[in-house]
Enzyme design. Structure first.
Site, mmCIF file in Angstrom:
data_model
loop_
_atom_site.group_PDB
_atom_site.id
_atom_site.type_symbol
_atom_site.label_atom_id
_atom_site.label_comp_id
_atom_site.label_asym_id
_atom_site.label_seq_id
_atom_site.Cartn_x
_atom_site.Cartn_y
_atom_site.Cartn_z
ATOM 1 N N ASP A 307 0.686 -1.219 -0.151
ATOM 2 C CA ASP A 307 0.145 0.065 -0.027
ATOM 3 C C ASP A 307 1.083 1.216 0.052
ATOM 4 O O ASP A 307 2.113 1.191 0.112
ATOM 5 C CB ASP A 307 -0.985 -0.179 1.252
ATOM 6 C CG ASP A 307 -1.861 1.130 1.375
ATOM 7 O OD1 ASP A 307 -2.528 1.579 0.400
ATOM 8 O OD2 ASP A 307 -1.787 1.598 2.372
ATOM 9 N N ASP A 506 -7.364 -1.990 3.723
ATOM 10 C CA ASP A 506 -6.238 -2.989 3.229
ATOM 11 C C ASP A 506 -6.566 -4.415 3.784
ATOM 12 O O ASP A 506 -6.142 -5.528 3.392
ATOM 13 C CB ASP A 506 -5.004 -2.878 4.008
ATOM 14 C CG ASP A 506 -4.548 -1.655 3.031
ATOM 15 O OD1 ASP A 506 -4.593 -1.189 1.753
ATOM 16 O OD2 ASP A 506 -3.965 -0.495 4.017
#
Length: 615
Positions: A307, A506
């Site tokens: 990420d 996430d």
């Protein structure tokens, strides 16, 4: 605990029986020696049979059957000394395995007893001892020197000097200013301070770590299950070789010798010891792996998906540059902006204040402060009217807007500043890359990561601008949580996938990956729960030593298994041809088993190239 005591007792019985029998035998009392050797073997054999029955009830076939066959055959054919050696070998091996696992888990198990079950609470002007479960968010606690923070909170008075080594592996205490976050489990290395609780004890960082530790201690690795599956094959080969030796020579002692050399197989000893030792070693670097299964999976990772915000970047806005206008120095622009922003809780405002304090600025308390949420702040600093905020907000109150002509990088935020009704300058804020992130990614490639991919929900222009120059194979932006999951699944065609993230968005992708890694220090609780691995400190540079430990532990486990089985097979063949007696074969296997366990314990000291205390 009971099982450990039983293993200790069986080892003592086997050792006493063997030694006492040897003393009787040297004294010429052969019949008494045989009885004593048999008496030392029977309790071990009985416990082993019970364990085999339990395993079969769980539909598991283990190599303990070979140990039972060898002891039984040795007793039947009068090789009581060999049976006694095998009994000592088996009980000693299980005891040493238990001891090794206990040694390997010591660093993680120490977490369970660090925090006291009570805390000192400010209540009605007095200090009161209360149970941890009674603490609620908002309570004010006193943390004395040497005490461990019992819950997550913020520094409510003065500064705090916290030793976070038990949680993060950092050897030096960290100085935290008023308002800074304190993780439960950290030790107060300075003067006493007040802590404002932000979480209940059950919801705090420390409690979450303890839950993860307990889950890790109860896990089994794929390699361990692989050992179970191949144990039936090895059992068949052992029995076939022993039967063949007896059939072709007519000597049952040959079969007994083959059986004692084959048991217990290093396969069932080396794998769990090496992997559990790896869990302990990784914890020393602030990498909490939730079990042996993800540890073994980490060793095979070939694709890394990361990420952006909070992972590759700090996840916090920082001042990239300061632009002054109207003759005011840049440090004065920052001074006025930071002084006024002290009374704002906006993340950008707090970043401005932190930057000014980092430069040693003494910020006065502003007056007449009025904040318009999401737009800006007005007030008085040192008797001068100051306006800080978005360009439109400040322009409407200053009669000029030179910042309108300022070039703005993708993803950057402009903070305009006006003093006494005139434009003073602007600050360019951006979520910058973590220091050394390019070298870190390059180092991961050297560790066997063949493909590195960025997955972010941010705009494509921002993602490309921020990651320019990084060794990435692909950049995927504007992703929703479900699209991140699809990306993880599609990348599996290139090999096992590791996903690293820190936000709630996430969590699904972390759960879908072969190995999910959460930034646990500031990351969302959902991502830490979904992940297989938690970095206990908000730094991605913990990942390389974690990977090094995983690969090293798996290598050591395989090395021990291959060497141990190879030596055992060679010994079995030698015994089948009559070159080893049952006693010699038992002693040889004893040496092999001890050697593979000691070799597996090398995982406790895997070299990652970085000392654990300074990573």
């Amino acid at each position: 605990m009971v099982r450990d005591r039983l293993k200790t007792a069986l080892l003592a019985i086997a050792a006493f029986g063997l030694v006492a029998g040897l003393l009787l035998w040297t004294a010429g009392l052969g019949d008494m020696a045989t009885l004593v050797w048999s008496a030392g073997v029977i309790p071990v054999l009985a416990a082993l049979v019970v364990e085999i029955i339990r395993s079969l009830a769980r539909r598991e076939v283990g190599l303990d059957i070979v140990a039972a066959l060898s002891m039984s055959a040795a007793l039947v054919f009068g090789e009581t000394l060999a049976a006694a050696v095998v009994a000592l070998m088996y009980s000693g091996g299980t005891f040493l395995e238990s001891f090794a696992q206990g040694r390997a888990q010591r660093e993680m198990s120490a977490l369970l007893s660090r925090v006291s079950r009570t805390a000192t609470l400010h209540r009605d002007g007095q200090l009161t001892q209360v149970p941890l479960d009674d603490i609620v968010p908002g309570d004010l606690l006193l943390i004395r020197q040497g005490e461990v923070a019992p819950v997550d909170g913020t520094v409510a008075s003065g500064n705090a000097m916290m030793d976070q080594s038990a949680l993060t592996g950092e050897s030096l205490p960290v100085r935290l200013s008023q308002g800074a976050t304190v993780m439960s489990g950290a030790t107060n290395a300075g003067e006493a301070f007040d802590l404002r609780a932000t979480h209940r004890a059950a919801d705090s960082t420390y409690a979450g770590i303890v839950r993860l530790v307990r889950a890790a201690q109860n896990s089994r690795a794929p390699m361990a299950r692989l050992a179970d599956r191949y144990s039936l094959l090895f059992l068949g080969v052992t029995v076939a070789l022993a039967t063949a030796a007896w059939w072709f020579t007519g000597d049952p002692i040959r079969a007994v010798a083959v059986l004692v050399v084959a048991t217990p197989c290093p396969l069932i000893l080396a794998v769990p010891v090496a992997l559990v030792a790896g869990l302990s070693r990784a914890a020393r670097f602030g990498v909490l792996i939730k079990g042996a299964k993800p540890l073994e999976a980490m060793a095979r990772i070939s694709t890394l998906i990361v990420d952006k915000t909070g992972t590759l970047t700090d996840g916090r806005p920082r001042i990239v540059s300061i632009h002054a206008t109207g003759g005011m120095p840049e440090d004065q622009v920052l001074y006025f902006a930071a002084a006024l922003d002290q009374l704002s809780q906006h993340p950008v405002a707090q970043a401005v204040v932190a930057a000014a304090r980092a430069q040693g600025a003494a910020l006065p308390v502003p007056a007449d402060v009025v904040e318009t949420p999401g737009e800006g702040v007005t007030g008085t600093v040192d008797g001068r009217a100051v306006v800080v905020g978005g360009t439109g907000f400040v322009a409407a109150r200053s009669g000029g807007a030179p910042w309108d002509m300022a070039a703005q990088e993708p993803g950057a935020v402009l903070v305009a500043v006006a003093v006494d009704g005139r434009p003073a300058g602007w600050l360019v804020m951006a979520d910058s890359l973590r220091a050394g992130i390019g070298d870190l990614l390059t180092g991961l490639r050297h560790q066997g990561i063949a493909r590195i991919v960025l997955a972010t929900g941010d705009r494509h222009a921002v993602a490309m601008s921020v990651t320019q120059g990084l060794p990435l194979d692909a950049v995927h932006a504007d992703l929703t949580p479900d699209q991140k999951v699809l990306l993880v699944l599609s990348e599996r065609k290139n090999g096992p996938v590791m996903m690293v993230g820190d936000g709630v968005n996430d969590a699904p992708a972390l759960a879908a990956a072969d190995v999910g890694v959460a930034m646990g220090a500031r990351g969302a609780a959902a991502s830490a729960e979904a992940a297989d691995v938690v970095l206990l400190v908000d730094r991605l540079d913990r990942l390389p030593p974690g990977l090094a430990v995983a690969r090293g532990a798996r290598h050591i486990a395989l090395e021990s298994v291959i060497a141990g089985i190879g030596l055992s097979v060679m010994g079995m063949i030698a015994a089948a041809f009559g070159y080893l007696t049952p006693v010699q074969g038992a002693l040889l296997q004893e040496v092999i088993d001890v050697a593979v366990i000691l070799n597996a314990l090398r995982a406790l000291a895997i070299d990652t190239g970085q000392p654990a205390e300074t990573v």
